[in-house]
Design an enzyme around this catalytic site. Structure first.
Site, PDB file in Angstrom:
ATOM      1  N   GLU A   1      -2.962   0.182  11.222  1.00 56.93           N
ATOM      2  CA  GLU A   1      -2.817   1.622  11.045  1.00 56.93           C
ATOM      3  C   GLU A   1      -3.244   2.322  12.328  1.00 56.93           C
ATOM      4  OE1 GLU A   1      -4.682   3.368   7.631  1.00 56.93           O
ATOM      5  OE2 GLU A   1      -3.932   1.825   6.258  1.00 56.93           O
TER       6      GLU A   1
ATOM      7  N   LYS B   1       0.823  -1.203   0.000  1.00 53.09           N
ATOM      8  CA  LYS B   1       0.000   0.000   0.000  1.00 53.09           C
ATOM      9  C   LYS B   1       0.856   1.252   0.000  1.00 53.09           C
ATOM     10  CE  LYS B   1      -1.238  -1.170   4.692  1.00 53.09           C
ATOM     11  NZ  LYS B   1      -2.233  -1.093   5.782  1.00 53.09           N
TER      12      LYS B   1
ATOM     13  N   ASP C   1      -6.798   0.731  13.539  1.00 57.95           N
ATOM     14  CA  ASP C   1      -7.290  -0.310  12.643  1.00 57.95           C
ATOM     15  C   ASP C   1      -6.625  -1.614  13.050  1.00 57.95           C
ATOM     16  OD1 ASP C   1      -8.768   1.550  11.325  1.00 57.95           O
ATOM     17  OD2 ASP C   1      -7.496   1.656   9.548  1.00 57.95           O
TER      18      ASP C   1
ATOM     19  N   ASN D   1      -4.930   5.902  12.982  1.00 57.13           N
ATOM     20  CA  ASN D   1      -5.554   7.033  12.306  1.00 57.13           C
ATOM     21  C   ASN D   1      -5.716   8.200  13.276  1.00 57.13           C
ATOM     22  OD1 ASN D   1      -6.626   5.844   9.523  1.00 57.13           O
ATOM     23  ND2 ASN D   1      -6.858   4.278  11.102  1.00 57.13           N
TER      24      ASN D   1
ATOM     25  N   ARG E   1     -12.246  -0.991  13.378  1.00 55.84           N
ATOM     26  CA  ARG E   1     -11.908   0.378  13.774  1.00 55.84           C
ATOM     27  C   ARG E   1     -12.222   0.529  15.258  1.00 55.84           C
ATOM     28  NH1 ARG E   1     -11.466   5.294  11.480  1.00 55.84           N
ATOM     29  NH2 ARG E   1      -9.889   4.182  10.250  1.00 55.84           N
TER      30      ARG E   1
END
Length: 319
Positions: free
Chosen positions: A283, A162, A275, A285, A212
């Site tokens: 991740e 990514k 995440d 965020n 999340r």
């Protein structure tokens, strides 16, 4: 309180699911004044203060979509004259985003209270912030080098690649053990060695959702939103067509959140979205974490109220 939201154009909000709108609605319910601007409206000149040149004061109409707000005034506003500035600009984490954080940090020097703190936003790019917490992430590689990516693939067999500046699942590729199209994918993402790429071992637990987990004021919200890939997709992101299913935090989810939450909160990150796939963080965020409304609609837990409680508490503590 007088709250200034620095965000994308509010005309683009999808009010049925937008978390910034949920914050605004709860703040308005409590009688707080709502003002909005975009990062491009921020201006500083020597001898003056950081101002929002086209700051709009709005009221909520209670209606849907295009006419959900009314503008009652437009004027220049010094950020230091607000009670709180909420930076809610969506990614990408590009040079313009970084420049905006520098302007917001100058506003802090002038007395503004900014959430999340500008320096913390810069220090925690959403893909790379996980490097600090290697004990809770999957095998991960960050590199420009094609040979390093090929070696990582040879070791792990099934990988995800990514870009570092994507959002909503944009630009994510999976390459299986056969290595099909790996060379072309590397060239696309690393731009022939000019761009840095993140590579992670594929986590088969994605079938149960990319969770999340929201952390507010260092404390995890008791429910997460599992974003489950649909059809032939490997991406669970709602923007990529994933299905959002709210669930109570698992023991492992809570363990991760309680490990990272206080650390990130102490750095000025009032709101964080982790995440998590399976038992691994993928991740962190911090720019404009979402999923407030989906969790609230499915569980009854009022995430926006929790957030505004934390915001009010932070401001009172600093008074």
């Amino acid at each position: 309180m007088n709250l200034l939201f620095v965000a994308d154009p509010i005309e683009t909000f999808k009010t049925s699911k937008d978390s910034t709108f949920a914050m605004m609605r709860e703040a308005a319910r409590r009688g707080h004044r709502l003002q909005v601007c975009e990062p491009r409206d921020l201006v500083w000149v020597r001898g003056g203060r950081v101002v929002a040149r086209r700051c709009r004061t709005i009221i909520l109409t209670g209606r849907e979509q295009a006419d959900w707000f009314e503008v009652v005034a437009t004027a220049e506003l010094a950020l230091a004259d607000t009670d709180a500035v909420l930076m809610r600009k969506d990614p990408p984490f590009d040079p313009e985003f970084i420049y905006a954080t520098h302007l917001l940090q100058q506003a802090e020097r002038e007395g503004a209270r900014v959430f999340n703190r500008p320096q913390a936003l810069r220090d925690h790019p959403e893909k790379l912030a996980i490097m600090e917490f290697a004990d809770v992430i999957a095998p991960t590689l960050v590199t420009r080098e094609a040979d390093a990516i090929r070696a990582f693939h040879a070791e792990h067999g099934d990988i995800i690649l990514k870009p570092l500046d994507g959002m909503g699942g944009m630009g994510i590729f999976r390459v299986g053990a056969d290595g099909l199209n790996l060379g072309s994918i590397i060239e696309t993402l690393n731009q022939h060695g000019q761009a840095t790429v993140m590579v992670q071992r594929f986590l088969p637990e994605i079938v149960d959702g990319d969770k999340r987990i929201l952390i507010i004021g260092g404390v995890p919200v008791p429910f997460c939103l599992a974003r489950i890939p649909q059809g032939s997709e490997i991406r669970g992101n709602l923007a990529a067509g994933g299905k959002g299913v709210a669930r109570p935090l698992s023991e492992r989810d809570r363990e991760i959140a309680e490990q990272l939450g206080p650390v990130l909160s102490a750095r000025g990150l009032l709101l964080v979205g982790l995440d998590v796939i399976g038992a691994c963080v993928t991740e962190i965020n911090v720019t404009s974490p979402t999923c407030f409304q989906e969790i609230t609609d499915q569980t009854g837990f009022d995430v926006a109220a929790c957030f505004v409680d934390a915001l009010e508490g932070a401001l009172m503590a600093a008074a």
